[in-house]
Design a protein around this motif. Sequence first.
Motif, short mmCIF file in Angstrom:
data_model
loop_
_atom_site.label_atom_id
_atom_site.label_comp_id
_atom_site.label_asym_id
_atom_site.label_seq_id
_atom_site.Cartn_x
_atom_site.Cartn_y
_atom_site.Cartn_z
N UNK A 144 88.31 -63.66 100.01
CA UNK A 144 88.79 -63.77 101.39
C UNK A 144 90.26 -64.46 101.26
N UNK A 145 90.57 -65.13 100.24
CA UNK A 145 91.88 -65.93 100.23
C UNK A 145 92.94 -65.07 99.58
N UNK A 146 92.46 -63.80 99.18
CA UNK A 146 93.62 -62.88 98.44
C UNK A 146 93.93 -61.79 99.73
N UNK A 147 95.06 -61.38 99.43
CA UNK A 147 95.44 -60.42 100.39
C UNK A 147 94.64 -59.02 100.33
N UNK A 148 94.09 -58.85 99.44
CA UNK A 148 93.55 -57.29 99.11
C UNK A 148 92.45 -57.47 97.92
N UNK A 149 91.08 -56.97 98.23
CA UNK A 149 90.26 -56.93 97.27
C UNK A 149 89.80 -55.51 96.79
N UNK A 150 89.81 -55.44 95.60
CA UNK A 150 89.51 -53.99 94.93
C UNK A 150 88.09 -53.82 94.45
N UNK A 151 87.31 -52.82 94.73
CA UNK A 151 85.89 -52.66 94.30
C UNK A 151 85.60 -51.49 93.68
N UNK A 152 85.04 -51.15 92.49
CA UNK A 152 85.08 -49.96 91.83
C UNK A 152 83.81 -48.92 92.21
N UNK A 153 83.09 -49.16 93.36
CA UNK A 153 81.95 -48.55 93.50
C UNK A 153 81.78 -48.72 95.12
N UNK A 160 79.80 -56.38 99.10
CA UNK A 160 81.08 -57.27 99.42
C UNK A 160 81.07 -57.75 100.79
N UNK A 161 81.10 -56.29 101.56
CA UNK A 161 81.24 -56.49 103.18
C UNK A 161 80.02 -57.01 103.80
N UNK A 162 78.88 -56.71 103.20
CA UNK A 162 77.83 -57.50 103.72
C UNK A 162 77.76 -59.12 103.39
N UNK A 163 78.29 -59.48 102.46
CA UNK A 163 78.73 -60.90 102.21
C UNK A 163 79.68 -61.39 102.98
N UNK A 164 80.51 -60.51 103.78
CA UNK A 164 81.66 -61.00 104.59
C UNK A 164 82.84 -61.12 103.93
N UNK A 165 83.10 -60.48 103.00
CA UNK A 165 84.37 -60.28 102.27
C UNK A 165 85.21 -59.25 103.05
N UNK A 166 86.28 -59.61 103.34
CA UNK A 166 87.22 -58.77 104.23
C UNK A 166 88.31 -58.05 103.26
#
Length: 383
Positions: A144-153, A160-166
Motif C-alpha cells: 500500500x506504500x507503492x503507487x501500484x502493485x502488479x500481481x500475476x494471476x 491481495x484485495x481480500x487482505x486490503x492491498x489497494x
Amino acid sequence: MRIERVAIVTESFLPTVNGVTTSVCRVLDHLVDTGREAMVITPRCGAPMHYRGAPVHEVPSFAYRQFPVGLPSPQVASLLARFQPDVLHAASPFMLGGQAIAEAARIGLPSVAIYQTDVAGFARRNRLGAGAAFAWQIIRRIHNAADRTLAPSTAAIADLEEAGVKRVHPWVRGVDLDGFHPDNRQGQAAAALRRRIAPHGEAVVGYVGRVAPEKGLDRLRALEGVPGIRVVIVGDGPGMAETRSRLSRLRPLFLGQLHGDALRAAYAAMDVFVHTGAEETFGQTLQEAAASGLPVVAPRAGGPIDLVDHGTTGFLFAPDDASALRRAVATLAADPAMRARMGEAGRRRVLGRSWPAVADQLVEHYEAAARRALRGAGGLVDA
C-alpha cells in the motif's frame, strides 16, 4: 512521461536462479534493448557487478534456508539519490524492497511493487499460526506504500484485495517462445536424453522447478505403479534429500538444475509436464512447458488456474486429490494423440506472452505509477 531510468530493488538475483531472478533479468534485457538505463539493488549473494551494462549493488544479507535475505541498509537511499531514477521497481518486496518503497514515497519517487512470493502461504504451510495474519499485515503495509502493485494471476489479485492491498493490477510473466519450442523435440540433445530416460519408449512425465517443501513434490507418490511412464525431476534445492527418500519407490531420474539449451532439451524430452505446488502465485515453468508443446497437469490452486485450460491444454486436480492426479497422468500417458492436441493448444495459448510484449506492458505500468505520483505531488491522489 517516458520512463528512461529504472531502479530495480529485488529480493533475489544472480547467481540465485528462481522465478524472481528470471523475471528481473528479462525486464533488464528489455530496458537495455529499448535504450533505457537501469540499476539493480539486491541482497549480498555473490551477484555480478553488472548485468548487460546495468550496475548491480549488493547490500548486507543473512542466509535463511539457503536463500539470501536482504537487510535494510542506508545504502538504498544513497544509491537511489545518486542514480536519480524515474521509477522504482520492487521485485517481490519484503525487508529490502519494503525499505526501498518507503524511501521512494519519502522522496516522491514513483514505485511499482511486483507480488511474486506467497509469504502468507509459507507461514500457513509451516504452521506458524498467527504468522499468516502477521505476514499479510506486512504485505499490506509494503504494497500500500507503492503507487501500484502488479500481481500475476486472478488468485493472487483476489488474495491481495481480500487482505486490503489497494491499487492492484494484473501483470503476467513472459516466456521465451523461440527458446522453448515444440521443434526442439527433433533435436539431437532431446533425442539423446529421451533414450537415456525412457529406453523402452515410456511416456516421460517431468517436473521442472525448485526442490523444496513448498513445491509439494511428495504428491508425485500418487504416480507409483502407473504403467508405461518414467518420471524425471529437473531442479535442486533444500528438499532434495527428503524428496529422494519419499519418492524412492517411484524411482525418478534427477537431472539437477539445468539452464539454457540443456533445460530446453529437457522439456523437449518430456511427454507430460506435472506441476505439484499448490502455492504458486503464477507458475513460470508451466508457461515454458506449454511453449514447448506439452500438456500440463497442475493443482487447481493459485496461478495454474489461469495457465491451464482444464480438458484443453491439460488437467487441473484438487491439491488433496491424489487419485485425480494419477488419473490425469495415466490418461495422457496412454494417449499420444491427446498429448499432441493439448500440447498444440497450450502453445497457441502462450503465443501472445513473449517477454518483449509483456515488458512493454510493464513499462506502461511504470508510466501509470509516475502519473499517480505526479497527481499526489499536486494533492490529487487516486485511491
